[in-house]
Design a protein around this motif. Structure first.
Motif, PDB file in Angstrom:
ATOM      1  N   UNK A   1       0.810  -1.222   0.000  1.00 32.12           N
ATOM      2  CA  UNK A   1       0.000   0.000   0.000  1.00 32.12           C
ATOM      3  C   UNK A   1       0.844   1.272   0.000  1.00 32.12           C
ATOM      4  N   UNK A   2       2.162   1.128  -0.055  1.00 29.72           N
ATOM      5  CA  UNK A   2       3.102   2.263  -0.056  1.00 29.72           C
ATOM      6  C   UNK A   2       3.006   3.124   1.193  1.00 29.72           C
ATOM      7  N   UNK A   3       2.543   2.563   2.288  1.00 29.38           N
ATOM      8  CA  UNK A   3       2.407   3.305   3.537  1.00 29.38           C
ATOM      9  C   UNK A   3       3.368   2.762   4.596  1.00 29.38           C
ATOM     10  N   UNK A   4       3.835   3.630   5.486  1.00 25.42           N
ATOM     11  CA  UNK A   4       4.760   3.181   6.533  1.00 25.42           C
ATOM     12  C   UNK A   4       4.059   2.325   7.567  1.00 25.42           C
ATOM     13  N   UNK A   5       4.850   1.528   8.282  1.00 26.32           N
ATOM     14  CA  UNK A   5       4.275   0.627   9.278  1.00 26.32           C
ATOM     15  C   UNK A   5       5.239   0.475  10.447  1.00 26.32           C
ATOM     16  N   UNK A   6       4.681   0.539  11.640  1.00 26.96           N
ATOM     17  CA  UNK A   6       5.415   0.188  12.858  1.00 26.96           C
ATOM     18  C   UNK A   6       4.784  -1.091  13.386  1.00 26.96           C
ATOM     19  N   UNK A   7       5.482  -2.199  13.239  1.00 27.98           N
ATOM     20  CA  UNK A   7       4.980  -3.490  13.698  1.00 27.98           C
ATOM     21  C   UNK A   7       5.526  -3.808  15.080  1.00 27.98           C
ATOM     22  N   UNK A   8       4.653  -4.254  15.970  1.00 27.80           N
ATOM     23  CA  UNK A   8       5.039  -4.492  17.363  1.00 27.80           C
ATOM     24  C   UNK A   8       4.739  -5.934  17.746  1.00 27.80           C
ATOM     25  N   UNK A   9       5.793  -6.610  18.197  1.00 23.01           N
ATOM     26  CA  UNK A   9       5.656  -7.963  18.752  1.00 23.01           C
ATOM     27  C   UNK A   9       6.435  -7.996  20.054  1.00 23.01           C
ATOM     28  N   UNK A  10       5.761  -7.683  21.133  1.00 24.05           N
ATOM     29  CA  UNK A  10       6.434  -7.626  22.423  1.00 24.05           C
ATOM     30  C   UNK A  10       7.490  -6.544  22.422  1.00 24.05           C
ATOM     31  N   UNK A  11       8.737  -6.941  22.705  1.00 19.35           N
ATOM     32  CA  UNK A  11       9.831  -5.972  22.711  1.00 19.35           C
ATOM     33  C   UNK A  11      10.549  -5.893  21.369  1.00 19.35           C
ATOM     34  N   UNK A  12       9.959  -6.503  20.347  1.00 16.09           N
ATOM     35  CA  UNK A  12      10.507  -6.410  18.995  1.00 16.09           C
ATOM     36  C   UNK A  12       9.628  -5.462  18.186  1.00 16.09           C
ATOM     37  N   UNK A  13      10.226  -4.397  17.684  1.00 25.38           N
ATOM     38  CA  UNK A  13       9.501  -3.371  16.939  1.00 25.38           C
ATOM     39  C   UNK A  13      10.159  -3.230  15.571  1.00 25.38           C
ATOM     40  N   UNK A  14       9.361  -3.213  14.517  1.00 27.86           N
ATOM     41  CA  UNK A  14       9.874  -3.055  13.156  1.00 27.86           C
ATOM     42  C   UNK A  14       9.309  -1.770  12.561  1.00 27.86           C
ATOM     43  N   UNK A  15      10.193  -0.895  12.107  1.00 26.04           N
ATOM     44  CA  UNK A  15       9.797   0.364  11.465  1.00 26.04           C
ATOM     45  C   UNK A  15      10.232   0.282  10.013  1.00 26.04           C
ATOM     46  N   UNK A  16       9.270   0.298   9.094  1.00 28.04           N
ATOM     47  CA  UNK A  16       9.640   0.046   7.701  1.00 28.04           C
ATOM     48  C   UNK A  16       8.571   0.614   6.759  1.00 28.04           C
ATOM     49  N   UNK A  17       8.843   0.460   5.459  1.00 35.72           N
ATOM     50  CA  UNK A  17       7.891   0.894   4.443  1.00 35.72           C
ATOM     51  C   UNK A  17       7.829   2.393   4.252  1.00 35.72           C
ATOM     52  N   UNK A  18       8.950   3.087   4.469  1.00 37.15           N
ATOM     53  CA  UNK A  18       8.925   4.544   4.340  1.00 37.15           C
ATOM     54  C   UNK A  18       8.859   4.998   2.885  1.00 37.15           C
ATOM     55  N   UNK A  19       9.080   4.087   1.952  1.00 41.38           N
ATOM     56  CA  UNK A  19       8.888   4.336   0.514  1.00 41.38           C
ATOM     57  C   UNK A  19       9.717   5.547   0.102  1.00 41.38           C
ATOM     58  N   UNK A  20       9.135   6.525  -0.547  1.00 36.74           N
ATOM     59  CA  UNK A  20       9.874   7.688  -1.027  1.00 36.74           C
ATOM     60  C   UNK A  20       9.785   8.874  -0.074  1.00 36.74           C
ATOM     61  N   UNK A  21       9.358   8.603   1.178  1.00 39.00           N
ATOM     62  CA  UNK A  21       9.129   9.682   2.136  1.00 39.00           C
ATOM     63  C   UNK A  21      10.023   9.576   3.366  1.00 39.00           C
TER      64      UNK A  21
END
Length: 336
Positions: free
Chosen positions: A287-307
């Protein structure tokens, strides 16, 4: 909605020292966390997506094609850029078009906010090099731009000054680390986020002393808007392309389009010296949108695309608010 509050002083490991990871590390270190930022490359960061970025801080211009969440995050990020790096240039952005693209120019004006229309005289007063080139322009006065290859080392310096540690040539995974881990690896995270794809952005760096610009200029184009971004030492970055491909390098077609469009902005660019061709792969979800995925103490910040440079500060602020207070932003965060 609130989740369980985290310990406000928990140690934090961040993987990836590009623009997303650098802002995470800076805000967490300033908040009093023991921060370690891991980067698998060296300090030059030449293999990172950030190395090939344009560095435009233009949430109102981006509203022409981006979802409202990008404008929201981008506008918040401008405040953080001003707060943390007050020497960031906020000279605005210009959008121009030749007569044959008049309809597209007017559409851009309707689709965006935060601009005022300049006539030819007003444009010449703002950018003397463009005198006589266009009959009018859209001026977005509150937008800014940064030079990625200069500002990223500044952020790294600020992280160290705030008490954080940066480890280059440190190829680690979340499994190797204890405590809170924030994964900002971009496309390197496809081992855990296989839906990520790379979108190629090509750029050309040119040098000329015949043109002076104080702010980015976007030229409306039949397929994509060219942007000309001024940098220090008489350099200009030409960019525009978003290609659904994961190869590296710049195609002949893209080079011709970029150079031809730059010549259309000002003929003096035709005599400029080409300094560098290059491309970077921007990490994007479907969807070309950013995402902060949270699994307990594991956090993923990704999908920043062209922004990336536009929204990274706001994403870091959201992550910090979650860790310290359990606050959730439902538009951006996903909890497993």
């Amino acid at each position: 909605m609130l989740q369980t509050t985290k310990r406000p002083d928990s140690p934090v490991s961040i993987i990836g020292a590009g623009i997303a990871g650098a802002w995470q590390a800076l805000l967490f270190a300033q908040a009093g966390h023991a921060v370690t930022l891991h980067e698998r490359g060296d300090a030059a960061m030449t293999d990172s997506t950030s190395h090939w970025a344009g560095g435009m801080l233009a949430p109102w211009c981006e509203a022409e094609v981006a979802e409202p969440i990008i404008s929201r995050l981008g506008q918040r990020s401008l405040d953080i850029w001003r707060r943390e790096l007050p020497d960031t240039p906020f000279n605005g952005s210009l959008v121009v078009a030749h007569p044959r693209e008049r309809n597209d120019f007017e559409r851009f004006a309707r689709m965006t906010e935060g601009h005022r229309r300049l006539d030819a005289a007003g444009l010449a007063e703002l950018e003397p090099s463009l005198e006589g080139r266009f009959r009018d322009a859209l001026f977005f006065p509150t937008e800014g731009h940064v030079e990625p290859r200069r500002v990223l080392p500044k952020l790294h310096e600020r992280i160290r000054a705030a008490g954080g540690t940066i480890k280059f040539d440190s190829d680690v995974s979340a499994k190797d680390l204890d405590g809170i881990v924030i994964d900002c690896r971009g496309l390197g995270a496809r081992d855990e986020q296989p839906e990520l794809r790379g979108v190629k952005g090509e750029m050309i760096l040119i040098e000329t002393g015949e043109v002076r610009l104080a702010r980015p200029v976007r030229l409306i184009h039949p397929r994509w808007p060219l942007y000309v971004i001024p940098r220090e030492d008489n350099l200009f970055m030409l960019g525009a392309t978003s290609i659904e491909a994961e190869d590296t390098g710049v195609s002949v077609r893209s080079a011709l389009e970029l150079l031809g469009a730059a010549y259309a902005v000002h003929p003096a660019f035709g005599e400029a010296r080409i300094v560098e061709f290059g491309s970077g792969l921007r990490p994007a979800f479907p969807d070309n949108l950013p995402r902060i995925g949270i699994r307990g103490e594991r956090i993923a910040v990704n999908g920043l695309y062209r922004h990336g440079f536009l929204i990274a500060p706001a994403l870091a602020e959201l992550t910090l608010q979650y860790v310290q207070r359990g606050q959730i932003d439902n538009e951006v965060m996903q909890c497993a």
